[in-house]
Design a protein around this motif. Sequence first.
Motif, PDB file in Angstrom:
ATOM      1  N   LEU A   2      -4.248 -35.475  23.987  1.00  0.00           N
ATOM      2  CA  LEU A   2      -4.555 -34.107  23.611  1.00  0.00           C
ATOM      3  C   LEU A   2      -4.058 -33.148  24.674  1.00  0.00           C
ATOM      4  O   LEU A   2      -4.086 -33.436  25.864  1.00  0.00           O
ATOM      5  N   GLN A   3      -3.621 -31.987  24.235  1.00  0.00           N
ATOM      6  CA  GLN A   3      -3.313 -30.890  25.144  1.00  0.00           C
ATOM      7  C   GLN A   3      -4.185 -29.719  24.760  1.00  0.00           C
ATOM      8  O   GLN A   3      -4.273 -29.362  23.578  1.00  0.00           O
ATOM      9  N   LEU A   4      -4.823 -29.110  25.746  1.00  0.00           N
ATOM     10  CA  LEU A   4      -5.770 -28.029  25.516  1.00  0.00           C
ATOM     11  C   LEU A   4      -5.298 -26.767  26.215  1.00  0.00           C
ATOM     12  O   LEU A   4      -4.810 -26.831  27.360  1.00  0.00           O
ATOM     13  N   ALA A   5      -5.483 -25.630  25.570  1.00  0.00           N
ATOM     14  CA  ALA A   5      -5.084 -24.355  26.160  1.00  0.00           C
ATOM     15  C   ALA A   5      -6.143 -23.313  25.854  1.00  0.00           C
ATOM     16  O   ALA A   5      -6.449 -23.054  24.685  1.00  0.00           O
ATOM     17  N   GLU A   6      -6.704 -22.715  26.914  1.00  0.00           N
ATOM     18  CA  GLU A   6      -7.724 -21.680  26.761  1.00  0.00           C
ATOM     19  C   GLU A   6      -7.076 -20.292  26.748  1.00  0.00           C
ATOM     20  O   GLU A   6      -6.032 -20.072  27.362  1.00  0.00           O
ATOM     21  N   SER A   7      -7.754 -19.369  26.083  1.00  0.00           N
ATOM     22  CA  SER A   7      -7.343 -17.975  26.107  1.00  0.00           C
ATOM     23  C   SER A   7      -8.559 -17.115  25.805  1.00  0.00           C
ATOM     24  O   SER A   7      -9.598 -17.623  25.353  1.00  0.00           O
ATOM     25  N   GLY A   8      -8.436 -15.822  26.054  1.00  0.00           N
ATOM     26  CA  GLY A   8      -9.491 -14.884  25.692  1.00  0.00           C
ATOM     27  C   GLY A   8     -10.337 -14.369  26.841  1.00  0.00           C
ATOM     28  O   GLY A   8     -11.223 -13.539  26.632  1.00  0.00           O
ATOM     29  N   GLY A   9     -10.080 -14.840  28.049  1.00  0.00           N
ATOM     30  CA  GLY A   9     -10.846 -14.347  29.177  1.00  0.00           C
ATOM     31  C   GLY A   9     -10.475 -12.917  29.529  1.00  0.00           C
ATOM     32  O   GLY A   9      -9.534 -12.343  28.980  1.00  0.00           O
ATOM     33  N   GLY A  10     -11.237 -12.346  30.456  1.00  0.00           N
ATOM     34  CA  GLY A  10     -10.949 -10.986  30.883  1.00  0.00           C
ATOM     35  C   GLY A  10     -12.103 -10.398  31.665  1.00  0.00           C
ATOM     36  O   GLY A  10     -13.044 -11.100  32.039  1.00  0.00           O
ATOM     37  N   LEU A  11     -12.012  -9.094  31.878  1.00  0.00           N
ATOM     38  CA  LEU A  11     -13.047  -8.348  32.591  1.00  0.00           C
ATOM     39  C   LEU A  11     -13.898  -7.605  31.573  1.00  0.00           C
ATOM     40  O   LEU A  11     -13.366  -6.907  30.699  1.00  0.00           O
ATOM     41  N   VAL A  12     -15.202  -7.747  31.687  1.00  0.00           N
ATOM     42  CA  VAL A  12     -16.119  -7.092  30.754  1.00  0.00           C
ATOM     43  C   VAL A  12     -17.341  -6.609  31.515  1.00  0.00           C
ATOM     44  O   VAL A  12     -17.726  -7.204  32.530  1.00  0.00           O
ATOM     45  N   GLN A  13     -17.941  -5.540  31.039  1.00  0.00           N
ATOM     46  CA  GLN A  13     -19.142  -5.015  31.663  1.00  0.00           C
ATOM     47  C   GLN A  13     -20.358  -5.835  31.260  1.00  0.00           C
ATOM     48  O   GLN A  13     -20.359  -6.475  30.198  1.00  0.00           O
ATOM     49  N   PRO A  14     -21.378  -5.844  32.079  1.00  0.00           N
ATOM     50  CA  PRO A  14     -22.630  -6.535  31.692  1.00  0.00           C
ATOM     51  C   PRO A  14     -23.116  -6.047  30.332  1.00  0.00           C
ATOM     52  O   PRO A  14     -23.079  -4.839  30.043  1.00  0.00           O
ATOM     53  N   GLY A  15     -23.545  -6.998  29.518  1.00  0.00           N
ATOM     54  CA  GLY A  15     -23.961  -6.686  28.156  1.00  0.00           C
ATOM     55  C   GLY A  15     -22.846  -6.765  27.142  1.00  0.00           C
ATOM     56  O   GLY A  15     -23.099  -6.715  25.929  1.00  0.00           O
ATOM     57  N   GLY A  16     -21.620  -6.906  27.612  1.00  0.00           N
ATOM     58  CA  GLY A  16     -20.472  -6.977  26.711  1.00  0.00           C
ATOM     59  C   GLY A  16     -20.251  -8.356  26.139  1.00  0.00           C
ATOM     60  O   GLY A  16     -21.037  -9.279  26.372  1.00  0.00           O
ATOM     61  N   SER A  17     -19.158  -8.478  25.386  1.00  0.00           N
ATOM     62  CA  SER A  17     -18.845  -9.729  24.688  1.00  0.00           C
ATOM     63  C   SER A  17     -17.392 -10.125  24.916  1.00  0.00           C
ATOM     64  O   SER A  17     -16.527  -9.271  25.129  1.00  0.00           O
ATOM     65  N   LEU A  18     -17.161 -11.414  24.836  1.00  0.00           N
ATOM     66  CA  LEU A  18     -15.808 -11.983  24.840  1.00  0.00           C
ATOM     67  C   LEU A  18     -15.815 -13.192  23.925  1.00  0.00           C
ATOM     68  O   LEU A  18     -16.852 -13.857  23.762  1.00  0.00           O
ATOM     69  N   ARG A  19     -14.658 -13.490  23.360  1.00  0.00           N
ATOM     70  CA  ARG A  19     -14.508 -14.720  22.597  1.00  0.00           C
ATOM     71  C   ARG A  19     -13.377 -15.538  23.213  1.00  0.00           C
ATOM     72  O   ARG A  19     -12.229 -15.093  23.249  1.00  0.00           O
ATOM     73  N   GLY A 119      -8.027 -28.162  29.947  1.00  0.00           N
ATOM     74  CA  GLY A 119      -7.102 -27.041  29.933  1.00  0.00           C
ATOM     75  C   GLY A 119      -6.965 -26.458  31.327  1.00  0.00           C
ATOM     76  O   GLY A 119      -7.609 -26.923  32.282  1.00  0.00           O
ATOM     77  N   GLN A 120      -6.164 -25.422  31.452  1.00  0.00           N
ATOM     78  CA  GLN A 120      -5.912 -24.817  32.754  1.00  0.00           C
ATOM     79  C   GLN A 120      -6.965 -23.778  33.126  1.00  0.00           C
ATOM     80  O   GLN A 120      -7.041 -23.360  34.280  1.00  0.00           O
ATOM     81  N   GLY A 121      -7.754 -23.354  32.168  1.00  0.00           N
ATOM     82  CA  GLY A 121      -8.828 -22.417  32.463  1.00  0.00           C
ATOM     83  C   GLY A 121      -8.460 -20.982  32.171  1.00  0.00           C
ATOM     84  O   GLY A 121      -7.280 -20.608  32.182  1.00  0.00           O
ATOM     85  N   THR A 122      -9.488 -20.178  31.901  1.00  0.00           N
ATOM     86  CA  THR A 122      -9.313 -18.750  31.696  1.00  0.00           C
ATOM     87  C   THR A 122     -10.424 -18.029  32.459  1.00  0.00           C
ATOM     88  O   THR A 122     -11.579 -18.451  32.431  1.00  0.00           O
ATOM     89  N   GLN A 123     -10.060 -16.954  33.146  1.00  0.00           N
ATOM     90  CA  GLN A 123     -11.007 -16.253  34.016  1.00  0.00           C
ATOM     91  C   GLN A 123     -11.861 -15.288  33.197  1.00  0.00           C
ATOM     92  O   GLN A 123     -11.340 -14.490  32.404  1.00  0.00           O
ATOM     93  N   VAL A 124     -13.165 -15.365  33.415  1.00  0.00           N
ATOM     94  CA  VAL A 124     -14.108 -14.411  32.841  1.00  0.00           C
ATOM     95  C   VAL A 124     -14.819 -13.714  33.997  1.00  0.00           C
ATOM     96  O   VAL A 124     -15.393 -14.380  34.859  1.00  0.00           O
TER      97      VAL A 124
END
Length: 128
Positions: A2-19, A119-124
């Motif tokens: 298997l090969q895995l790839a993450e995406s969707g990380g980012g900078l968000v304010q407290p109380g916010g959402s990410l997928r 996977g290689q990881g995504t920063q949140v």
Amino acid sequence: QLQLAESGGGLVQPGGSLRLSCTISQLTFGYEVIAWFRQAPGKEREGVSCITNRGYIKYIDSVKDRFTISRDNAKNTVYLQMNSLEPEDTGVYYCAAPVPDGLHIICDMVDQSDYDYWGQGTQVTVSS
């Protein structure tokens, strides 16, 4: 394999959402378990949530009622919807999978050595 790839990380304010998304390339067999782990700065990596291809789901207590793991088999993707984010959720998020062997009826994140593919990881980052 298997090969895995993450995406969707980012900078968000407290109380916010990410997928977050984990896209799975199934070179031989389909996956049985996909888990999300995270590693905060200066801390050990910890399991967050996991899901099996039979629908079994598990969360750690600190994310219950805030995070939702789901899968879209048609897209070979597993998602981690993260709501009500807190600064303590900051870290690099990884998806991982064990070798599919037909034995994974449930999933757990206690022993990370059970997971063979990462996977290689995504920063949140959760910060105001």
